[in-house]
Scaffold this motif. Structure first.
Motif, PDB file in Angstrom:
ATOM      1  N   THR A  35      -3.817   3.537  12.497  1.00  0.00           N
ATOM      2  CA  THR A  35      -3.036   3.970  11.336  1.00  0.00           C
ATOM      3  C   THR A  35      -2.255   2.793  10.770  1.00  0.00           C
ATOM      4  O   THR A  35      -1.488   2.146  11.489  1.00  0.00           O
ATOM      5  CB  THR A  35      -2.055   5.089  11.725  1.00  0.00           C
ATOM      6  OG1 THR A  35      -2.780   6.166  12.321  1.00  0.00           O
ATOM      7  CG2 THR A  35      -1.322   5.607  10.496  1.00  0.00           C
ATOM      8  N   SER A  36      -2.445   2.505   9.500  1.00  0.00           N
ATOM      9  CA  SER A  36      -1.738   1.401   8.854  1.00  0.00           C
ATOM     10  C   SER A  36      -0.498   1.917   8.125  1.00  0.00           C
ATOM     11  O   SER A  36      -0.358   3.117   7.875  1.00  0.00           O
ATOM     12  CB  SER A  36      -2.653   0.707   7.847  1.00  0.00           C
ATOM     13  OG  SER A  36      -2.933   1.581   6.758  1.00  0.00           O
ATOM     14  N   GLU A  38      -0.004   1.426   5.105  1.00  0.00           N
ATOM     15  CA  GLU A  38      -0.549   1.963   3.848  1.00  0.00           C
ATOM     16  C   GLU A  38      -0.940   3.425   4.006  1.00  0.00           C
ATOM     17  O   GLU A  38      -0.663   4.260   3.125  1.00  0.00           O
ATOM     18  CB  GLU A  38      -1.757   1.140   3.392  1.00  0.00           C
ATOM     19  CG  GLU A  38      -1.430  -0.228   2.842  1.00  0.00           C
ATOM     20  CD  GLU A  38      -1.201  -1.267   3.946  1.00  0.00           C
ATOM     21  OE1 GLU A  38      -1.365  -0.926   5.149  1.00  0.00           O
ATOM     22  OE2 GLU A  38      -0.847  -2.408   3.607  1.00  0.00           O
ATOM     23  N   LYS A  58       6.226   0.316  12.084  1.00  0.00           N
ATOM     24  CA  LYS A  58       5.381   1.405  12.571  1.00  0.00           C
ATOM     25  C   LYS A  58       5.779   1.777  14.001  1.00  0.00           C
ATOM     26  O   LYS A  58       5.802   2.958  14.364  1.00  0.00           O
ATOM     27  CB  LYS A  58       3.905   0.982  12.513  1.00  0.00           C
ATOM     28  CG  LYS A  58       2.939   2.118  12.807  1.00  0.00           C
ATOM     29  CD  LYS A  58       1.485   1.702  12.588  1.00  0.00           C
ATOM     30  CE  LYS A  58       0.936   0.959  13.767  1.00  0.00           C
ATOM     31  NZ  LYS A  58      -0.556   0.890  13.753  1.00  0.00           N
TER      32      LYS A  58
END
Length: 199
Positions: A35-36, A38, A58
């Motif tokens: 998961t980025s 973005e 994150k």
């Protein structure tokens, strides 16, 4: 007359439907590593710059999500039902209350169950889980010594089996079903009374 400015309401950072919850669901769907930022910004409907106003990184999001699950579990251990009564009564309470936490904080507990220790935050979470399991194992040992559970039962193994039973609920429980309120006691019954008829 409407006073709306036409702007989208700001998403809260915690609670149901919050920025944190949206991101935790993304972690569960995509996997944390995949998961980025973005992806998270798109899912939350905010820009990356706005995102960093709430969470520094994150991994900070991961830590916040895991804290929700772990805080809920450790609160169970400090509740009156977990600290008074016979060892077996306290153990049964903990099992049912764990299920209730899982139901209430399903995305967060699911995230905790998928932690593998790849980051400092994940290793911290695994250590906390081991501490929780250790306290449950100690209570199983008390119950065995009090003659409330089967003699010769390995407390560590029993604690892991109870943990596995509780955690399996995350795989099939779906919020909103009418029978949801009965799930904690039903799981506790299965653990302590069994599922086979008495002979």
């Amino acid at each position: 007359m409407s006073t709306s400015t036409g702007r989208r309401p700001r998403r809260p950072t915690s609670g149901p439907g919050s920025l944190l919850e949206v991101c935790v669901v993304e972690f569960n769907t995509r996997g944390y590593d995949a998961t980025s930022m973005e992806d998270l910004s798109r899912a939350a409907g905010i820009t990356k710059s706005s995102f960093y106003h709430h969470f520094a990184s994150k991994e900070a999001l991961l830590r916040a999500g895991l804290e929700v699950a772990l805080d809920g579990l450790f609160e169970v251990l400090d509740a009156p039902g977990a600290t008074t009564g016979t060892p077996a009564e306290r153990l049964r309470y903990i099992v049912a209350a764990q299920v209730a936490v899982l139901q209430r904080e399903l995305p967060y507990v699911t995230l905790l169950l998928r932690v593998r220790g790849n980051t400092e935050t994940e290793r911290w979470a695994l250590e906390r889980r081991r501490a929780f399991d250790g306290r449950v194992a100690a209570l199983v040992r008390e119950a065995v010594e009090a003659g409330e559970l089967r003699a010769g039962l390995d407390p560590t193994l029993a604690a892991r089996l109870l943990s596995g039973l509780v955690n399996s609920v995350a795989e099939w429980y779906r919020p909103g079903r009418p029978s949801g309120a009965s799930v904690p006691e039903a799981v506790a019954d299965a653990a302590f009374a069994g599922i086979l008829p008495a002979r």
